[in-house]
Design an enzyme around this catalytic site. Structure first.
Site, PDB file in Angstrom:
ATOM      1  N   SER A 147       0.852  -1.189   0.000  1.00 54.10           N
ATOM      2  CA  SER A 147       0.000   0.000   0.000  1.00 54.10           C
ATOM      3  C   SER A 147       0.883   1.231   0.000  1.00 54.10           C
ATOM      4  O   SER A 147       2.039   1.186   0.438  1.00 54.10           O
ATOM      5  CB  SER A 147      -0.898   0.006   1.246  1.00 54.10           C
ATOM      6  OG  SER A 147      -1.559   1.253   1.406  1.00 54.10           O
ATOM      7  N   TYR A 160      -1.694   0.031  10.752  1.00 60.71           N
ATOM      8  CA  TYR A 160      -1.868  -0.456   9.375  1.00 60.71           C
ATOM      9  C   TYR A 160      -0.636  -0.130   8.540  1.00 60.71           C
ATOM     10  O   TYR A 160      -0.106  -0.994   7.824  1.00 60.71           O
ATOM     11  CB  TYR A 160      -3.113   0.165   8.750  1.00 60.71           C
ATOM     12  CG  TYR A 160      -3.271  -0.188   7.291  1.00 60.71           C
ATOM     13  CD1 TYR A 160      -3.620  -1.483   6.903  1.00 60.71           C
ATOM     14  CD2 TYR A 160      -3.037   0.752   6.289  1.00 60.71           C
ATOM     15  CE1 TYR A 160      -3.735  -1.825   5.560  1.00 60.71           C
ATOM     16  CE2 TYR A 160      -3.159   0.428   4.953  1.00 60.71           C
ATOM     17  CZ  TYR A 160      -3.504  -0.859   4.592  1.00 60.71           C
ATOM     18  OH  TYR A 160      -3.616  -1.195   3.262  1.00 60.71           O
TER      19      TYR A 160
END
Length: 252
Positions: A147, A160
């Site tokens: 990501s 995250y």
């Protein structure tokens, strides 16, 4: 010299984790459309079966196995199942993941643990399960979905982002070790905000609002699937190391 215009996906065995929805499902459709034999893994049997039927009705080759990537035995069984059904695994698309936003002051420890179990242990379990066969054959392709959160930390994304920095680290290590030594292709794709329904899974109230705000202007999951196809559809002497995809009108 290898034909750069050849379809390098035809007949390949591709295992995709987190395949029941979002990027995983889009990737399964795209790879099957190019002739890959796809093995779909996730926890939701109904969604997996629906997707397999869709792919087969479109003329593709697909099967499924319910798998919880946080359980090492499940993932080992997945790779054994894929080899029994279609033959040695050529591609691992490490995609199963959780994206749960919260502020540090919220102490959302259950969310942190769930992300660590899925985004870290899940990836390691899949890599561990697929590596012996690839090393023995001196070929194969491991593609990790990371990501842009693994490049820069955003608001309420601390844990995250940490899991995605981890994925960047293991991908680089794999590329240096098994890529150079054993001829295994290792790639990473880092999407920005993709419309996969992830924002609805955030339970923390403040984190959910941040997630929904971020999701405005998100790009379609098919664009990420296109990137996966591009990375995997390469001759054995070529590795696409890292692709970053994000919405044009968002700063990352």
């Amino acid at each position: 010299m290898a034909d750069s215009h050849a379809n390098h996906l035809q007949g390949r065995v591709s295992v995709i984790t987190g395949a029941s929805s979002g990027i995983g499902a889009a990737t399964a459709r795209a790879l099957a459309a190019r002739g890959a034999r796809v093995v779909l893994a996730a926890r939701n049997a109904d969604k997996l079966n629906t997707l397999v039927t869709e792919i087969r009705d479109a003329g593709g080759t697909a099967t499924t196995r319910v798998t919880d990537v946080t359980r090492r035995d499940d993932v080992e069984g997945l790779m054994e199942f894929a080899a029994t059904e279609y033959g040695p695994v050529d591609h691992l698309v490490n995609n199963a993941g959780l994206m749960l936003f919260s502020k540090w002051s919220d102490r959302a420890v259950d969310d942190w643990d769930n992300m660590i179990d899925t985004n870290l242990r899940g990836y390691l379990h899949a890599i561990s399960a697929v590596l012996p066969g690839m090393i023995a054959r001196q070929s194969g392709h491991i593609l990790n979905l990371s990501s842009v959160a693994g490049i820069r930390v955003g608001d309420a994304s601390g844990v995250y982002s940490a899991t995605k920095f981890f994925i960047r680290g293991i991908t680089d290590s794999l590329r240096r070790e098994v890529g150079i030594t054993h001829g295994i292709q290792v790639s990473m794709i880092s999407p920005g905000v993709i419309d996969t329904g992830w924002a609805d899974k955030v339970s923390n109230a403040e984190g959910k609002q941040i997630a929904h705000d971020l999701n405005e202007g998100a790009i379609h999951q098919d664009r990420v699937a296109d990137a996966v196809v591009y990375a995997l559809d390469q001759p054995i002497e070529v590795t696409v190391n890292d692709i970053v995809i994000h919405p044009t009108r968002q700063d990352w």
